[in-house]
Design a protein around this motif. Structure first.
Motif, PDB file in Angstrom:
ATOM      1  N   GLY A  26      27.490  44.282  30.179  1.00  0.00           N
ATOM      2  CA  GLY A  26      27.051  44.517  28.662  1.00  0.00           C
ATOM      3  C   GLY A  26      25.794  43.320  28.578  1.00  0.00           C
TER       4      GLY A  26
ATOM      5  N   TRP B   4      22.038  44.518  27.071  1.00  0.00           N
ATOM      6  CA  TRP B   4      21.456  43.919  25.945  1.00  0.00           C
ATOM      7  C   TRP B   4      20.263  43.411  26.317  1.00  0.00           C
ATOM      8  CZ3 TRP B   4      19.718  39.157  24.568  1.00  0.00           C
ATOM      9  CH2 TRP B   4      19.416  38.885  23.328  1.00  0.00           C
TER      10      TRP B   4
ATOM     11  N   MET C  64      23.591  42.401  17.526  1.00  0.00           N
ATOM     12  CA  MET C  64      24.280  43.196  18.363  1.00  0.00           C
ATOM     13  C   MET C  64      24.584  42.635  19.944  1.00  0.00           C
ATOM     14  SD  MET C  64      24.543  45.822  16.966  1.00  0.00           S
ATOM     15  CE  MET C  64      24.777  46.885  18.246  1.00  0.00           C
TER      16      MET C  64
ATOM     17  N   THR D 103      27.841  44.267  21.938  1.00  0.00           N
ATOM     18  CA  THR D 103      27.619  44.969  22.939  1.00  0.00           C
ATOM     19  C   THR D 103      28.718  44.380  24.199  1.00  0.00           C
ATOM     20  OG1 THR D 103      25.090  45.117  22.557  1.00  0.00           O
ATOM     21  CG2 THR D 103      25.692  45.396  24.769  1.00  0.00           C
TER      22      THR D 103
ATOM     23  N   THR E 249      31.361  46.741  25.906  1.00  0.00           N
ATOM     24  CA  THR E 249      31.411  47.230  27.497  1.00  0.00           C
ATOM     25  C   THR E 249      32.811  46.700  28.033  1.00  0.00           C
ATOM     26  OG1 THR E 249      29.866  45.327  27.901  1.00  0.00           O
ATOM     27  CG2 THR E 249      28.661  47.353  27.441  1.00  0.00           C
TER      28      THR E 249
END
Length: 293
Positions: A89, A93, A102, A106, A110
């Motif tokens: 993740g 990102w 986010m 994120t 994930t």
């Protein structure tokens, strides 16, 4: 991360590359224990995300991960999938240049996806997935981020930079190195697994061959009177004094189908033999000790 933290990451990543070599030796049991322990230690990759000091957080996560890994194989896979999903993740990102809001979402999504797919989904989760997918991915990740500050010229992100909420220019280069190291790790695992399979097949053939050479092919069969084979040169002949021994006479009578009148037995001994012929439990007690004699 401190120097010893990077050394620990490189050590764990290297172990995940070569642990199958230990499985080929007599120390396979110790190797399995160490590998399970290392899977739990990988949870310490989440230490930079904790609010507590990095050293204390890494120690707590490592202890919890090791204890959980030894509870159940599914938890072992979970301890590997969670940090792997978080780091994946972080790559998403970094490469997607998403907003800072986010970042946590994120990493959490994930991590949840990796945990569900590689731990809970049938036909995907399991030992093969752990050995040939998630562990090589985790091994490559540890080697790359651990050597970022140790090896000059790598130009890769270290663990703190990877998990931070700030974009870094080296994220693309780090992802490329991770992919290449993962392909190398997967090739090593496939090569060692092939050697392990060949050795198991060879041991199975040798065991079958040695078992066929032994008289009677079974320990129990070789101990029974009917298992004697005078034509087998490897079998030792029974001494004469054992034939006239009363106990050996009982054993012969118990395992023989001939009438009891053909044996030189008293009435009580005939009753004993008759009981042993009909009752397997009493027969074993008489032959192996603790019986009616």
């Amino acid at each position: 991360m401190c120097f010893w933290g990077d050394v620990g990451l490189v050590t764990l990543g290297s172990w995940f590359l070569v642990y199958r070599i230990g499985l080929l030796t007599r120390c396979s049991g110790i190797t399995e224990i160490l590998t399970t322990c290392c899977c739990g230690l990988s949870l310490a990759l989440l230490a930079p995300l904790c609010l507590q000091p990095a050293g204390l957080s890494a120690l707590g996560l490592a202890v919890f991960g090791v204890l959980a890994s030894f509870c159940h194989p599914m938890l072992t896979a979970l301890m590997v999938s969670v940090p792997l999903g978080v780091c994946m993740g972080a790559f998403i990102w970094q490469l997607g240049c998403l907003s800072p809001e986010m970042h946590g979402v994120t990493l959490g999504v994930t991590s949840l996806l990796f945990s569900c797919i590689f731990v809970c989904v049938p036909y995907i989760s399991g030992q093969l997935t752990l050995e040939f997918l998630t562990l090589p991915l985790l091994s490559a990740l540890m080697l790359v981020v651990g050597s970022a500050d140790l090896v000059p010229g790598v130009n890769a992100l270290n663990l703190e930079s990877l998990l931070s909420a700030e974009t870094a220019a080296a994220s693309v280069h780090t992802f490329k190195i991770w992919s290449l190291v993962w392909i190398l790790a997967l090739g090593i695992q496939c090569f060692l697994a092939r050697i392990q399979l060949r050795l198991r097949q060879k041991d199975g053939q040798n065991g079958a061959r040695d078992g066929g050479k032994k008289a009677g092919g079974s320990l129990v069969a070789s101990l029974l009177p009917s298992g004697a084979n005078d034509r087998d040169p490897e079998r030792l002949s029974r001494p004469e004094h054992m034939v006239n021994d009363r106990f050996q006479l009982y054993v012969q009578a118990i395992h023989s189908d001939e009438p009891l009148e053909n044996f030189d037995l008293t009435e009580d001994e005939k009753k004993l033999v008759e009981v042993c012929r009909q009752d397997e439990f009493e027969r074993d007690r008489v032959i192996w000790g603790g019986g009616l004699l």
